[in-house]
Write an enzyme that holds these catalytic residues in place. Structure first.
Site, PDB file in Angstrom:
ATOM      1  N   CYS A 175     -13.384   1.534 -15.211  1.00  0.00           N
ATOM      2  CA  CYS A 175     -13.857   2.915 -15.049  1.00  0.00           C
ATOM      3  C   CYS A 175     -12.648   3.843 -14.951  1.00  0.00           C
ATOM      4  O   CYS A 175     -12.429   4.510 -13.946  1.00  0.00           O
ATOM      5  CB  CYS A 175     -14.729   3.007 -13.790  1.00  0.00           C
ATOM      6  SG  CYS A 175     -15.644   4.538 -13.723  1.00  0.00           S
ATOM      7  N   CYS A 226     -18.829  -2.638 -18.588  1.00  0.00           N
ATOM      8  CA  CYS A 226     -18.906  -2.458 -17.139  1.00  0.00           C
ATOM      9  C   CYS A 226     -20.095  -3.217 -16.530  1.00  0.00           C
ATOM     10  O   CYS A 226     -21.230  -3.039 -16.978  1.00  0.00           O
ATOM     11  CB  CYS A 226     -19.013  -0.971 -16.815  1.00  0.00           C
ATOM     12  SG  CYS A 226     -19.097  -0.673 -15.037  1.00  0.00           S
ATOM     13  N   CYS A 254     -25.385   2.971 -12.690  1.00  0.00           N
ATOM     14  CA  CYS A 254     -24.478   4.125 -12.775  1.00  0.00           C
ATOM     15  C   CYS A 254     -25.170   5.397 -13.248  1.00  0.00           C
ATOM     16  O   CYS A 254     -25.698   5.466 -14.351  1.00  0.00           O
ATOM     17  CB  CYS A 254     -23.323   3.784 -13.719  1.00  0.00           C
ATOM     18  SG  CYS A 254     -22.125   5.110 -13.832  1.00  0.00           S
ATOM     19  N   GLU A 270       0.824  -1.210   0.000  1.00  0.00           N
ATOM     20  CA  GLU A 270       0.000   0.000   0.000  1.00  0.00           C
ATOM     21  C   GLU A 270       0.859   1.262   0.000  1.00  0.00           C
ATOM     22  O   GLU A 270       0.545   2.236  -0.674  1.00  0.00           O
ATOM     23  CB  GLU A 270      -0.941   0.004   1.216  1.00  0.00           C
ATOM     24  CG  GLU A 270      -2.127  -0.923   1.051  1.00  0.00           C
ATOM     25  CD  GLU A 270      -2.986  -0.574  -0.156  1.00  0.00           C
ATOM     26  OE1 GLU A 270      -3.102   0.620  -0.494  1.00  0.00           O
ATOM     27  OE2 GLU A 270      -3.530  -1.492  -0.782  1.00  0.00           O
ATOM     28  N   CYS A 275     -17.679   1.795 -20.473  1.00  0.00           N
ATOM     29  CA  CYS A 275     -19.043   1.511 -19.985  1.00  0.00           C
ATOM     30  C   CYS A 275     -19.663   0.269 -20.637  1.00  0.00           C
ATOM     31  O   CYS A 275     -20.319  -0.509 -19.937  1.00  0.00           O
ATOM     32  CB  CYS A 275     -19.929   2.733 -20.172  1.00  0.00           C
ATOM     33  SG  CYS A 275     -19.282   4.163 -19.306  1.00  0.00           S
TER      34      CYS A 275
HETATM   35 FE1  SF4 Z   1     -17.704   3.819 -14.794  1.00  0.00          FE
HETATM   36 FE2  SF4 Z   1     -20.334   3.957 -14.731  1.00  0.00          FE
HETATM   37 FE3  SF4 Z   1     -19.115   3.586 -17.048  1.00  0.00          FE
HETATM   38 FE4  SF4 Z   1     -19.140   1.658 -15.222  1.00  0.00          FE
HETATM   39  S1  SF4 Z   1     -20.869   2.475 -16.313  1.00  0.00           S
HETATM   40  S2  SF4 Z   1     -17.369   2.331 -16.452  1.00  0.00           S
HETATM   41  S3  SF4 Z   1     -19.040   2.817 -13.338  1.00  0.00           S
HETATM   42  S4  SF4 Z   1     -18.947   5.363 -15.742  1.00  0.00           S
END
Ligand code: SF4
Length: 371
Positions: free
Chosen positions: A202, A212, A218, A47, A209
């Site tokens: 992200c 994702c 989101c 860390e 997205c």
């Molecule tokens: Fe980021 Fe939202 Fe896109 Fe997912 S959907 S990559 S959380 S901006």
């Protein structure tokens, strides 16, 4: 609606949110040497190294560090110069010095074992809330929230926060969200999943997205311009500075100075160096650097190259010179300055630009043996 209220009301099923994230992580999470490690000391080392440094750079340093300092007491008893030499290239050397201070406190007060209580751990030098929580949640699965660059950005987007993530208002809300989101069990794995999603999907400039797993939760995605979240804080403009440094030879010895502990590059060694004054010629500045450290005849000065380096918000151009000390009459003027055998230079901890200057010097020596 506040982002905290968002967490309990907007997410129709917090359980489904967690499941989606953990499923994605089981397939796509990063495999890193400090992952799933039950040793809080090893997690602490990772860390601290990861603060300000990319994962890819940290991996080899992490392994070397644990080979040399496998536990708290070996770090507490380390020779500081050797510790800083091992750290060389990671930058932000204060981290290493703080780690050693903490290790000494842990040996003195906690029998060499990292405290398992987050508040006590956070009070040790160099820890703070994030590092203490990260160590305990990753190594022991403690139910503690974490918030660093990747998770700040991720939560800001998921919650559609329209304030810079480093503002104190955003910090307060983000910590509350990160805490509210934690599952009852295996919080460390959940926190790792959040970090990995922020680091690999992200991302700051181009959130992916379509790939994702949290798309349906989101707000920034629903908004249509996720990369706008969180709003950027005004950038500090980089300051250009010119430095001059001089490698002074006396036979096989070179003159080096140790930096003050609390300054940038604290306790590292360097060739005599000054910041150039406005309108000052680099060679004149190099002579001034020599005259500040040693009384004697410094002759045959010549430039051996220029090193460019960025540190914090400074863009540094370091003009490197080489020179010789002539005659026997000389006196060191500064108690942190001393002659070092050139064969020992490899063992001395130097900042990156100074290591670059040492390389220029040795290159110059191999090209032309004499000044
Ligand atoms: Fe980021 Fe939202 Fe896109 Fe997912 S959907 S990559 S959380 S901006």
């Amino acid at each position: 609606m506040t982002p905290s209220a968002w967490w309990s009301s907007y997410v129709k099923s917090p359980a489904a949110f967690r499941t989606a994230l953990l499923r994605w992580h089981a397939k796509a999470g990063r495999s890193l040497p400090w992952r799933d490690c039950p040793d809080p000391y090893a997690v602490w080392v990772s860390e601290v190294m990861l603060q300000q440094t990319q994962v890819a750079t940290v991996v080899s340093y992490y392994r070397r560090f644990l080979d040399k300092y496998p536990d708290v007491s070996s770090l507490a008893n380390a020779d500081e110069a050797e510790l800083l030499r091992l750290w060389e290239g990671l930058g932000y050397y204060r981290r290493a010095r703080m780690m050693q201070k903490s290790a000494q406190a842990i040996v003195a007060q906690f029998h060499g074992m990292l405290p398992a209580d987050a508040e006590t751990l956070a009070s040790l030098p160099g820890f703070g809330r994030y590092t203490a929580n990260a160590v305990l949640t990753f190594s022991q699965q403690q139910r503690l929230p974490i918030l660093e660059a990747n998770t700040k950005r991720l939560w800001s987007r998921l919650c559609g926060l329209e304030i810079p993530a480093d503002s104190s208002a955003a910090q307060r809300e983000l910590w509350r969200i990160a805490e509210a989101a934690l599952p009852a069990k295996s919080a460390g794995k959940f926190n790792q999943a959040l970090m990995d999603l922020g680091a690999t999907v992200c991302t700051a400039r181009s959130p992916n997205c379509p790939k994702c797993p949290m798309r349906s939760y989101c707000r920034a995605f629903a908004h249509g311009t996720p990369e706008r979240f969180p709003p950027a804080k005004p950038k500090r403009t980089a300051v250009a500075v010119e430095h001059a440094a001089i490698v002074i030879e006396s036979g096989e010895r070179l003159l080096l100075t140790q930096r003050p502990a609390e300054a940038i590059w604290g306790n590292l060694w360097e060739f005599p160096r000054v910041e150039m004054l406005e309108g000052e010629n680099a060679e004149v500045a190099a002579k001034r650097a020599a005259a500040d450290r040693i009384f004697g005849r410094v002759v045959a000065i010549r430039e051996i190259g220029v090193i460019r380096h960025a540190v914090m918000h400074y863009r540094i151009r370091l003009h490197g010179f080489r020179a010789m000390l002539k005659g026997q009459k000389s006196r060191i003027l500064d108690e942190r300055t001393r002659w070092v055998d050139r064969s020992d230079l490899e063992k001395m901890p130097l900042s990156s630009p100074q290591r670059g200057l040492a390389s220029l010097f040795f290159l110059d020596c191999s090209n032309s043996k004499r000044i």
